[in-house]
Scaffold this active site. Structure first.
Site, mmCIF file in Angstrom:
data_model
loop_
_atom_site.group_PDB
_atom_site.id
_atom_site.type_symbol
_atom_site.label_atom_id
_atom_site.label_comp_id
_atom_site.label_asym_id
_atom_site.label_seq_id
_atom_site.Cartn_x
_atom_site.Cartn_y
_atom_site.Cartn_z
ATOM 1 N N THR A 1 20.366 31.983 4.583
ATOM 2 C CA THR A 1 21.079 30.808 4.773
ATOM 3 C C THR A 1 21.818 30.858 5.942
ATOM 4 O O THR A 1 21.862 31.706 6.781
ATOM 5 C CB THR A 1 22.075 30.399 3.571
ATOM 6 O OG1 THR A 1 23.001 31.410 3.803
ATOM 7 C CG2 THR A 1 21.441 30.620 2.281
ATOM 8 N N ALA B 1 26.025 40.218 5.580
ATOM 9 C CA ALA B 1 26.813 39.327 6.528
ATOM 10 C C ALA B 1 26.120 39.041 7.710
ATOM 11 O O ALA B 1 25.520 39.824 8.808
ATOM 12 C CB ALA B 1 27.907 40.072 6.927
ATOM 13 N N LYS B 2 25.937 37.784 7.677
ATOM 14 C CA LYS B 2 24.934 37.081 8.892
ATOM 15 C C LYS B 2 26.125 36.750 9.939
ATOM 16 O O LYS B 2 26.796 35.792 9.841
ATOM 17 C CB LYS B 2 24.288 35.828 8.390
ATOM 18 C CG LYS B 2 23.079 35.506 9.347
ATOM 19 C CD LYS B 2 22.425 34.451 8.428
ATOM 20 C CE LYS B 2 21.209 33.837 9.491
ATOM 21 N NZ LYS B 2 20.589 32.835 9.032
ATOM 22 N N ILE B 3 25.919 37.140 11.178
ATOM 23 C CA ILE B 3 27.055 36.861 12.338
ATOM 24 C C ILE B 3 26.291 36.620 13.414
ATOM 25 O O ILE B 3 25.120 37.088 13.914
ATOM 26 C CB ILE B 3 27.635 38.511 12.428
ATOM 27 C CG1 ILE B 3 28.124 38.910 11.227
ATOM 28 C CG2 ILE B 3 28.785 38.502 13.588
ATOM 29 C CD1 ILE B 3 28.875 40.403 11.379
ATOM 30 N N LEU C 1 28.792 33.899 8.661
ATOM 31 C CA LEU C 1 30.324 33.682 8.644
ATOM 32 C C LEU C 1 30.661 32.400 9.620
ATOM 33 O O LEU C 1 29.844 32.288 10.449
ATOM 34 C CB LEU C 1 30.754 35.029 9.171
ATOM 35 C CG LEU C 1 30.370 36.535 8.371
ATOM 36 C CD1 LEU C 1 31.079 37.586 9.081
ATOM 37 C CD2 LEU C 1 30.913 36.392 6.756
#
Length: 225
Positions: free
Chosen positions: A27, A85-87, A60
């Protein structure tokens, strides 16, 4: 190569995981806000649908590394195992990855160059997500960049995988597969495009015609009674 679905729409996810071999869901803030739902309800709803074994990427939103770290830890607590964790790529993002990668897998997104990917991998990212079609749209060779990144990571023995993102056609997906990309994440409609072919359709239609010429509308179970 493995497949993920790029959406925050729960009904789309339910449909696609029923018919296709999907490893997880990715997402981003645009996809999440498009659903116009309470954020916590949406995130937990997606986790309930995909179950505990599929990976779930949630991006994030913090402006600083410290804010991102705090968000990631809270999301990890909420989502559980197989949270990624998508950063976003950048100074703050790389700093966050260097801390968070010791606690959970991280995906650095909005990758648009080979060196961005290398920096992310060296920072500890488990995944990098190059924007294939966006790069193609400006004549930058998105497929070539994604495949080069995959080869570069493998060459240096870095434990980081390429998640090809932003696709508009089957050929882009196929070229990334042939070029060594580890994962692709696709909009829901892309899966039916990948699975279909006019020669497949005509072949199946021929089987159906030949069967009905002798057996009529009977199916195999009808004939085994």
């Amino acid at each position: 190569m493995r497949y993920m679905i790029d959406t925050a729409n729960i009904e789309e996810i339910k449909d696609i995981i029923e018919f296709f071999p999907i490893e997880g869901v990715t997402t981003n803030p645009t996809l999440v806000s498009k659903e116009k739902m309470d954020f916590k309800t949406l995130v937990t709803g997606i986790r309930d649908v995909i179950g505990p074994d599929r990976v779930f990427f949630v991006q994030l939103r913090g402006d600083t590394a410290e804010e991102m770290i705090e968000e990631a830890r809270a999301l990890k607590k909420l989502i559980g195992d197989n949270y990624v964790a998508k950063i976003p790529m950048g100074r703050a993002g790389l700093k966050a990855v260097m801390t968070l990668s010791k606690e959970m897998p991280c995906c650095v997104t909005a990758i648009c160059s080979r060196q961005q990917a290398m920096l992310a991998a060296r920072a500890g990212a488990s995944f990098v997500a190059p924007y294939v079609n966006r790069l193609d749209n400006i004549g930058a060779g998105g497929v070539e960049i994604a495949c080069d990144i995959a080869g570069m990571l493998d060459h240096y023995g870095l434990p980081c995988e390429v998640v090809g993102a932003s696709f508009k056609n089957v050929d882009q997906v196929q070229e990334c597969a042939m070029g060594g990309c580890h994962v692709v994440t696709l909009k829901a409609e892309m899966f039916d495009m990948l699975a279909s072919h006019p020669l497949t359709d005509s072949g199946i239609a021929g089987f159906d015609k030949d069967w009905k010429a002798f057996y009529g509308e009977n199916k195999i179970l009808d004939l085994l009674k």
